[in-house]
Design an enzyme around this catalytic site. Structure first.
Site, short mmCIF file in Angstrom:
data_model
loop_
_atom_site.label_atom_id
_atom_site.label_comp_id
_atom_site.label_asym_id
_atom_site.label_seq_id
_atom_site.Cartn_x
_atom_site.Cartn_y
_atom_site.Cartn_z
CB ILE A 71 60.67 28.79 69.65
CG1 ILE A 71 61.61 27.92 68.79
CG2 ILE A 71 60.88 30.27 69.38
CD1 ILE A 71 61.46 28.11 67.29
CE1 TYR A 92 58.38 23.49 58.67
CE2 TYR A 92 57.36 25.19 57.33
CZ TYR A 92 57.80 24.74 58.55
OH TYR A 92 57.65 25.53 59.67
CB THR A 146 60.80 22.43 69.19
OG1 THR A 146 60.24 22.40 67.87
CG2 THR A 146 61.68 23.66 69.34
CG ASP A 167 42.09 23.86 70.86
OD1 ASP A 167 42.52 24.42 69.83
OD2 ASP A 167 41.68 22.68 70.87
CB VAL A 168 44.53 28.79 68.55
CG1 VAL A 168 45.46 29.44 69.55
CG2 VAL A 168 45.23 27.68 67.76
CE LYS A 174 55.29 28.32 60.86
NZ LYS A 174 54.72 28.76 62.14
P1 NAP Z 1 56.64 23.43 70.13
O1 NAP Z 1 57.49 23.55 71.32
O2 NAP Z 1 56.07 22.08 69.82
O3 NAP Z 1 55.48 24.53 70.22
C1 NAP Z 1 54.31 24.49 69.42
C2 NAP Z 1 53.17 24.84 70.33
O4 NAP Z 1 51.93 24.97 69.59
C3 NAP Z 1 52.93 23.76 71.38
O5 NAP Z 1 52.85 24.35 72.66
C4 NAP Z 1 51.60 23.19 70.96
O6 NAP Z 1 50.87 22.58 72.00
C5 NAP Z 1 50.92 24.43 70.44
N1 NAP Z 1 49.66 24.12 69.75
C6 NAP Z 1 49.46 23.22 68.75
N2 NAP Z 1 48.15 23.20 68.43
C7 NAP Z 1 47.53 24.10 69.25
C8 NAP Z 1 46.18 24.53 69.41
N3 NAP Z 1 45.18 24.05 68.67
N4 NAP Z 1 45.92 25.49 70.35
C9 NAP Z 1 46.90 26.00 71.12
N5 NAP Z 1 48.19 25.62 71.03
C10 NAP Z 1 48.50 24.68 70.10
O7 NAP Z 1 57.42 23.84 68.80
P2 NAP Z 1 58.25 25.15 68.37
O8 NAP Z 1 59.17 24.66 67.31
O9 NAP Z 1 58.76 25.87 69.54
O10 NAP Z 1 57.13 26.02 67.64
C11 NAP Z 1 56.80 27.38 68.00
C12 NAP Z 1 56.61 28.21 66.74
O11 NAP Z 1 57.87 28.37 66.10
C13 NAP Z 1 55.69 27.57 65.69
O12 NAP Z 1 54.93 28.58 65.06
C14 NAP Z 1 56.68 26.97 64.72
O13 NAP Z 1 56.14 26.77 63.43
C15 NAP Z 1 57.73 28.07 64.74
N6 NAP Z 1 59.04 27.72 64.17
C16 NAP Z 1 59.72 26.64 64.62
C17 NAP Z 1 60.96 26.34 64.06
C18 NAP Z 1 61.73 25.14 64.53
O14 NAP Z 1 62.68 24.73 63.82
N7 NAP Z 1 61.45 24.56 65.66
C19 NAP Z 1 61.50 27.17 63.07
C20 NAP Z 1 60.79 28.28 62.64
C21 NAP Z 1 59.54 28.56 63.21
P3 NAP Z 1 50.83 20.94 72.00
O15 NAP Z 1 52.20 20.49 72.40
O16 NAP Z 1 49.76 20.62 72.97
O17 NAP Z 1 50.46 20.49 70.60
#
Ligand code: NAP
Length: 281
Positions: free
Chosen positions: A25, A168, A206, A75-76, A175
């Protein structure tokens, strides 16, 4: 695609956290912000084989030279890497207009367990990475926002918060804390003219979402029964982020904006009826 020099977001300097690959995203948001003229920087999680930075460099080459986009390992869970990223950004830009927090993590086992079975450690980890991190980065970035006279922080959430959504578990707890954090930070940072809002996105395929059991069923339901009868994409989220970064949202703070095809207005009983109708049963 070269770097646009005009547009709604011309002159806006935005830090995006959480691009893992082209499906992220965060990358959809980057594309939308870039299209509208924003200047972008990124953080990525460092890992031994440098996969994430390589992904990011390759993606950025579609915008122009990757060297034009400051990038910082972060790394957060480690305050020193957050401080280093903010300090690097200060040297590069000397201010910041928006920060996009797209970071979340929960152990796959703790996501798929019943809520009552989440491990203590798994609960803590999900909250630390996915919710506490918003406060940590907001605190670190505040001086940069103050140098710019204010700005906008955007966090990504999912609506498994108001009602129970099996599958979830640990992330739902995170969240809920994240959305609470958005409101508290909005109250605290408003006097510095920093706005804090969340986008509640519908299901998008994702890397992280692949750990959520039932994502395909949720997407199928969205296409068949959500008010807008279609799934959302990362760019749909990105286009809402354009508004939240822009001055058009200058008096908007503390909100959760749903980009979910309208799913959040449908009650559970209505959902069951619509699903049965869509499945012809
Ligand atoms: P994504 O592409 O996997 O992105 C998640 C990111 O968080 C990755 O870059 C990951 O890095 C990073 N991350 C994890 N642990 C971390 C840490 N300790 N320090 C720094 N970065 C870290 O997945 P996404 O779905 O786009 O998620 C982005 C946001 O959208 C998240 O908050 C997710 O909950 C939210 N969201 C997603 C959806 C959905 O359906 N996909 C729906 C609603 C909200 P690594 O790959 O190295 O772990």
């Amino acid at each position: 695609m070269g770097k646009p020099e005009s547009g709604l977001l011309a002159g806006k300097r935005v830090l995006i956290m959480g691009v893992a690959d082209k499906h992220s995203i965060a990358w959809g948001i980057a594309e939308s912000l870039h299209q509208h003229g924003a200047t972008l920087a990124f953080t990525f999680q460092e890992e031994p084989r440098g996969r994430l930075e390589r992904n990011l460099r390759e993606l950025l080459s579609s915008f122009g030279s990757p060297a034009d986009f400051p990038r910082f390992a972060c790394d957060v869970t480690d305050d020193s890497t957050i401080e280093a990223a903010v300090s690097g950004l200060n040297s590069a830009w000397g201010g910041l207009d928006a920060l996009v927090h797209c970071v979340a993590f929960a152990d796959r086992d703790d996501l798929n367990r019943p809520f009552s079975q989440i491990s203590r450690q798994g609960y803590k980890l999900a909250l630390e990475v996915s919710a506490y991190s918003l406060s940590a980065v907001a605190r670190a970035a505040l001086p940069l926002f103050q140098q710019s006279g204010g700005g906008s922080i955007i966090a990504l959430t999912y609506n498994a918060v108001e009602k129970a959504l099996p599958g979830y578990s640990a992330m739902a707890a995170a969240k809920a804390a994240l959305e609470l954090g958005v409101r508290y930070l909005a109250a605290e940072m408003g006097p510095s003219r920093v706005r804090v809002n969340a986008i509640s996105a519908g299901p998008v395929r994702t890397l992280s979402a692949s750990a959520v059991k039932g994502i395909n069923a949720l997407r199928q339901w969205t296409a068949e029964a959500a008010p807008l009868r279609d799934n959302i994409s990362a760019r749909d989220v990105g286009d809402t982020a354009v508004y939240l970064v822009s001055d058009l949202s200058r008096m908007v703070t503390g909100n959760t904006i749903f980009v979910d095809s309208g799913t959040h207005v449908i009650g559970a009983q209505e959902a069951a009826v619509l699903t049965r109708a869509a499945l012809g049963s």
